[in-house]
Write an enzyme that holds these catalytic residues in place. Structure first.
Site, PDB file in Angstrom:
ATOM      1  CB  SER A 134      10.799  54.280  18.069  1.00  0.00           C
ATOM      2  OG  SER A 134      10.332  54.522  19.368  1.00  0.00           O
ATOM      3  CE1 TYR A 158       6.970  50.366  16.937  1.00  0.00           C
ATOM      4  CE2 TYR A 158       7.521  51.275  19.097  1.00  0.00           C
ATOM      5  CZ  TYR A 158       7.282  51.451  17.747  1.00  0.00           C
ATOM      6  OH  TYR A 158       7.366  52.711  17.194  1.00  0.00           O
ATOM      7  CE  LYS A 162       9.386  51.559  14.455  1.00  0.00           C
ATOM      8  NZ  LYS A 162       8.932  51.972  13.135  1.00  0.00           N
TER       9      LYS A 162
HETATM   10  P1  NAD Z   1       0.075  55.290  12.704  1.00  0.00           P
HETATM   11  O1  NAD Z   1      -0.400  53.947  13.109  1.00  0.00           O
HETATM   12  O2  NAD Z   1      -0.835  56.438  12.859  1.00  0.00           O
HETATM   13  O3  NAD Z   1       0.582  55.247  11.176  1.00  0.00           O
HETATM   14  C1  NAD Z   1       1.125  54.094  10.590  1.00  0.00           C
HETATM   15  C2  NAD Z   1       0.387  53.885   9.272  1.00  0.00           C
HETATM   16  O4  NAD Z   1       0.898  52.685   8.661  1.00  0.00           O
HETATM   17  C3  NAD Z   1      -1.116  53.673   9.450  1.00  0.00           C
HETATM   18  O5  NAD Z   1      -1.822  54.548   8.594  1.00  0.00           O
HETATM   19  C4  NAD Z   1      -1.338  52.224   9.087  1.00  0.00           C
HETATM   20  O6  NAD Z   1      -2.611  52.018   8.490  1.00  0.00           O
HETATM   21  C5  NAD Z   1      -0.188  51.968   8.128  1.00  0.00           C
HETATM   22  N1  NAD Z   1       0.214  50.556   8.044  1.00  0.00           N
HETATM   23  C6  NAD Z   1       0.398  49.686   9.065  1.00  0.00           C
HETATM   24  N2  NAD Z   1       0.775  48.499   8.583  1.00  0.00           N
HETATM   25  C7  NAD Z   1       0.848  48.626   7.232  1.00  0.00           C
HETATM   26  C8  NAD Z   1       1.186  47.741   6.180  1.00  0.00           C
HETATM   27  N3  NAD Z   1       1.529  46.458   6.407  1.00  0.00           N
HETATM   28  N4  NAD Z   1       1.169  48.212   4.909  1.00  0.00           N
HETATM   29  C9  NAD Z   1       0.817  49.485   4.651  1.00  0.00           C
HETATM   30  N5  NAD Z   1       0.465  50.360   5.604  1.00  0.00           N
HETATM   31  C10 NAD Z   1       0.481  49.933   6.883  1.00  0.00           C
HETATM   32  O7  NAD Z   1       1.448  55.549  13.474  1.00  0.00           O
HETATM   33  P2  NAD Z   1       2.317  56.873  13.540  1.00  0.00           P
HETATM   34  O8  NAD Z   1       2.257  57.377  14.931  1.00  0.00           O
HETATM   35  O9  NAD Z   1       1.977  57.784  12.428  1.00  0.00           O
HETATM   36  O10 NAD Z   1       3.759  56.232  13.342  1.00  0.00           O
HETATM   37  C11 NAD Z   1       4.372  56.153  12.079  1.00  0.00           C
HETATM   38  C12 NAD Z   1       5.703  55.446  12.221  1.00  0.00           C
HETATM   39  O11 NAD Z   1       6.489  56.129  13.186  1.00  0.00           O
HETATM   40  C13 NAD Z   1       5.578  54.001  12.715  1.00  0.00           C
HETATM   41  O12 NAD Z   1       6.524  53.226  12.021  1.00  0.00           O
HETATM   42  C14 NAD Z   1       5.952  54.097  14.191  1.00  0.00           C
HETATM   43  O13 NAD Z   1       6.522  52.914  14.663  1.00  0.00           O
HETATM   44  C15 NAD Z   1       6.955  55.240  14.176  1.00  0.00           C
HETATM   45  N6  NAD Z   1       7.033  55.928  15.468  1.00  0.00           N
HETATM   46  C16 NAD Z   1       5.918  56.512  15.995  1.00  0.00           C
HETATM   47  C17 NAD Z   1       5.995  57.152  17.244  1.00  0.00           C
HETATM   48  C18 NAD Z   1       4.783  57.796  17.872  1.00  0.00           C
HETATM   49  O14 NAD Z   1       4.843  58.155  19.029  1.00  0.00           O
HETATM   50  N7  NAD Z   1       3.697  58.018  17.144  1.00  0.00           N
HETATM   51  C19 NAD Z   1       7.225  57.184  17.930  1.00  0.00           C
HETATM   52  C20 NAD Z   1       8.319  56.593  17.348  1.00  0.00           C
HETATM   53  C21 NAD Z   1       8.230  55.969  16.105  1.00  0.00           C
HETATM   54  C1  UD1 Z   2       5.260  54.960  24.898  1.00  0.00           C
HETATM   55  C2  UD1 Z   2       5.818  53.568  24.712  1.00  0.00           C
HETATM   56  C3  UD1 Z   2       7.040  53.662  23.788  1.00  0.00           C
HETATM   57  C4  UD1 Z   2       6.641  54.304  22.456  1.00  0.00           C
HETATM   58  C5  UD1 Z   2       6.004  55.674  22.728  1.00  0.00           C
HETATM   59  C6  UD1 Z   2       5.502  56.350  21.488  1.00  0.00           C
HETATM   60  C7  UD1 Z   2       5.336  52.235  26.709  1.00  0.00           C
HETATM   61  C8  UD1 Z   2       5.893  51.678  27.979  1.00  0.00           C
HETATM   62  N1  UD1 Z   2       6.192  53.020  26.009  1.00  0.00           N
HETATM   63  O1  UD1 Z   2       6.279  55.772  25.413  1.00  0.00           O
HETATM   64  O2  UD1 Z   2       7.575  52.388  23.548  1.00  0.00           O
HETATM   65  O3  UD1 Z   2       7.773  54.487  21.632  1.00  0.00           O
HETATM   66  O4  UD1 Z   2       4.891  55.501  23.632  1.00  0.00           O
HETATM   67  O5  UD1 Z   2       4.429  55.649  20.922  1.00  0.00           O
HETATM   68  O6  UD1 Z   2       4.206  51.966  26.328  1.00  0.00           O
HETATM   69  N2  UD1 Z   2       1.127  58.426  31.008  1.00  0.00           N
HETATM   70  C9  UD1 Z   2       0.204  58.567  31.995  1.00  0.00           C
HETATM   71  N3  UD1 Z   2      -1.091  58.245  31.711  1.00  0.00           N
HETATM   72  C10 UD1 Z   2      -1.492  57.795  30.493  1.00  0.00           C
HETATM   73  C11 UD1 Z   2      -0.524  57.657  29.481  1.00  0.00           C
HETATM   74  C12 UD1 Z   2       0.786  57.966  29.786  1.00  0.00           C
HETATM   75  O7  UD1 Z   2       0.503  58.962  33.126  1.00  0.00           O
HETATM   76  O8  UD1 Z   2      -2.688  57.498  30.292  1.00  0.00           O
HETATM   77  C13 UD1 Z   2       2.523  58.817  31.312  1.00  0.00           C
HETATM   78  C14 UD1 Z   2       3.546  57.713  31.111  1.00  0.00           C
HETATM   79  O9  UD1 Z   2       3.731  56.965  32.271  1.00  0.00           O
HETATM   80  C15 UD1 Z   2       4.787  58.519  30.702  1.00  0.00           C
HETATM   81  C16 UD1 Z   2       4.197  59.727  29.961  1.00  0.00           C
HETATM   82  O10 UD1 Z   2       2.846  59.837  30.384  1.00  0.00           O
HETATM   83  O11 UD1 Z   2       5.450  58.997  31.841  1.00  0.00           O
HETATM   84  C17 UD1 Z   2       4.212  59.570  28.442  1.00  0.00           C
HETATM   85  O12 UD1 Z   2       3.608  58.321  28.115  1.00  0.00           O
HETATM   86  P1  UD1 Z   2       3.358  57.892  26.580  1.00  0.00           P
HETATM   87  O13 UD1 Z   2       2.659  58.972  25.869  1.00  0.00           O
HETATM   88  O14 UD1 Z   2       2.709  56.539  26.604  1.00  0.00           O
HETATM   89  O15 UD1 Z   2       4.824  57.806  25.946  1.00  0.00           O
HETATM   90  P2  UD1 Z   2       6.118  56.961  26.398  1.00  0.00           P
HETATM   91  O16 UD1 Z   2       5.973  56.426  27.751  1.00  0.00           O
HETATM   92  O17 UD1 Z   2       7.313  57.828  26.153  1.00  0.00           O
END
Ligand code: NAD
Ligand code: UD1
Length: 348
Positions: A134, A158, A162
């Site tokens: 991430s 978190y 990573k």
């Molecule tokens: P998500 O929560 O929708 O998906 C994660 C999945 O992992 C879920 O279905 C959950 O049930 C499963 N899971 C959690 N713990 C588990 C375990 N111990 N064993 C088996 N399954 C388990 O999240 P996502 O948004 O799809 O994210 C997927 C990956 O990408 C995560 O590792 C997250 O940290 C990473 N990531 C997500 C974002 C984002 O913005 N969504 C950004 C950066 C990185």
């Molecule tokens: C957040 C997490 C980051 C994580 C990422 C993806 C925090 C501080 N950071 O990042 O660690 O990797 O999500 O899961 O939680 N915003 C609003 N109103 C809202 C929600 C968000 O104004 O209700 C704004 C935020 O201040 C930011 C932008 O929208 O400027 C995006 O926010 P968000 O979607 O939460 O993503 P990140 O801040 O990039």
């Protein structure tokens, strides 16, 4: 080729699963469903059936920390004569706030889970893995665009899990540089939904991220969006982020597998973002255009842990993977809205 997709029922995993199946991969999803619906895999299958696609999807409910289960999955694949050749590892916990209140749980699931998985891969001589890292690992920086050489300084548990996993990969690679093929993809802000509207993001509880929140405001589940600060050092005062369409992100994973397949061994970390920054107000504007509705919002104080601007330098992904994001912000908002309006309560 058989791929093990941990966390394949989640937001990102479900879109990758669909794409892998469309590309002819045999997919095994391992998911505990702690943060996803059991209806997800049915939705994936339904979509493929409507397209008369032949596909091979096997879903296993279980935890990545269960070593016996992991061994059984690898073993059964060998008995099937379809050994797992690559793992895409997405399973894990991703809430920043939850990681602050329950850090040990995050270390257990994310770090111990990853260690369990790669130890099992090692035993079964499966040496190819794509990992979901991430942009949160870059910490509080306004120095944009952010490239992969940027210092890592995560500010929450978190993010630290990573970094720990990336370090574990690094040590593992150095211990056996002839075999391991590792690609750690550092996602920026994955958003949007599959254009069919059949799969999308369905967070449990109140969304903490902008896109699911604004979608739920548009569909009437929430009254109004809280904009976290209009006094940032950005053009319009609201926070700027790098929103990448979930289908572009998914395609990046297919390219990452192709890349690993072309190598004898490697360890790379690669940003996946759009390379563009958009402000919260720009997102509200585009969402209003996509939905044809007014999005009510109020200005609130800044959220702890936020930065003014965060967007990716994506030259490395272009160069190494031959990947370029294709979808616009308009398409992102259109697809988010298409999913939300067809499924106002997600998969429920
Ligand atoms: P998500 O929560 O929708 O998906 C994660 C999945 O992992 C879920 O279905 C959950 O049930 C499963 N899971 C959690 N713990 C588990 C375990 N111990 N064993 C088996 N399954 C388990 O999240 P996502 O948004 O799809 O994210 C997927 C990956 O990408 C995560 O590792 C997250 O940290 C990473 N990531 C997500 C974002 C984002 O913005 N969504 C950004 C950066 C990185
Ligand atoms: C957040 C997490 C980051 C994580 C990422 C993806 C925090 C501080 N950071 O990042 O660690 O990797 O999500 O899961 O939680 N915003 C609003 N109103 C809202 C929600 C968000 O104004 O209700 C704004 C935020 O201040 C930011 C932008 O929208 O400027 C995006 O926010 P968000 O979607 O939460 O993503 P990140 O801040 O990039």
């Amino acid at each position: 080729m058989r791929v093990l997709l941990t966390g394949g029922a989640g937001f990102i995993g479900s879109h990758i699963a669909l794409l892998l199946l469309q590309k002819g991969y045999d997919v095994v999803i391992l998911d505990s469903f702690v943060n996803s619906s059991s209806k997800v895999t049915k939705a994936i299958s339904n979509y493929l059936l409507t397209k008369s696609f032949n596909f091979n999807l096997n879903t296993i409910t279980g935890d990545i920390r269960d070593k016996n289960l992991l061994e059984k999955i690898f073993n059964d694949s060998i008995i099937d004569n379809k050994p797992i050749q690559t793992v895409i590892h997405l399973a894990g916990l991703k809430s920043v706030s939850e990681s602050l209140t329950n850090p040990l749980h995050y270390w257990d699931v994310n770090v111990c889970g990853a260690k369990n998985l790669i130890a099992t891969m090692n035993e079964y001589k499966c040496y190819s893995i794509v990992f979901s890292s991430s942009a949160t690992i870059y910490g509080l920086t306004d120095s944009v665009p952010i490239d992969e050489n940027h210092q890592l300084s995560p500010i929450n548990p978190y993010g630290r899990t990573k970094v720990a996993i990336e370090n574990m990969f690094c040590d593992l690679y150095k211990s056996n540089m002839n075999s391991w093929k590792i690609c750690s993809l550092r996602y920026f802000n994955p958003v949007g939904a599959h254009p069919s509207g059949m799969i999308g993001e369905d967070p449990i509880g109140i969304p903490s991220n902008l896109f699911p929140y604004i979608s739920q405001v548009a569909v009437g589940r929430r009254d109004s969006l809280k904009v976290f600060g209009d006094d940032w050092d950005t053009d319009d005062g609201s926070g700027v982020r790098d929103y990448i369409h979930i289908m572009d992100l998914s395609e990046g994973h297919i390219k990452a597998i192709d890349f690993l397949n072309s190598k004898e061994s490697c360890f790379e970390f690669i940003n996946l973002g759009s390379g563009n920054g958009y402000s919260v107000f720009q997102i509200i504007n585009q969402f209003e255009l996509s939905t044809g509705m007014k999005i009510p919002f109020s200005i609130q104080k800044r959220r702890d842990g936020d930065v003014a601007k965060c967007f990716a330098d994506i030259k490395k992904a272009k160069k190494l993977l031959g990947w370029v994001p294709k979808r616009s912000l308009e398409q992102i908002c259109n697809d988010s809205w298409n999913w939300q309006r067809r499924n106002p309560h997600g998969y429920k």
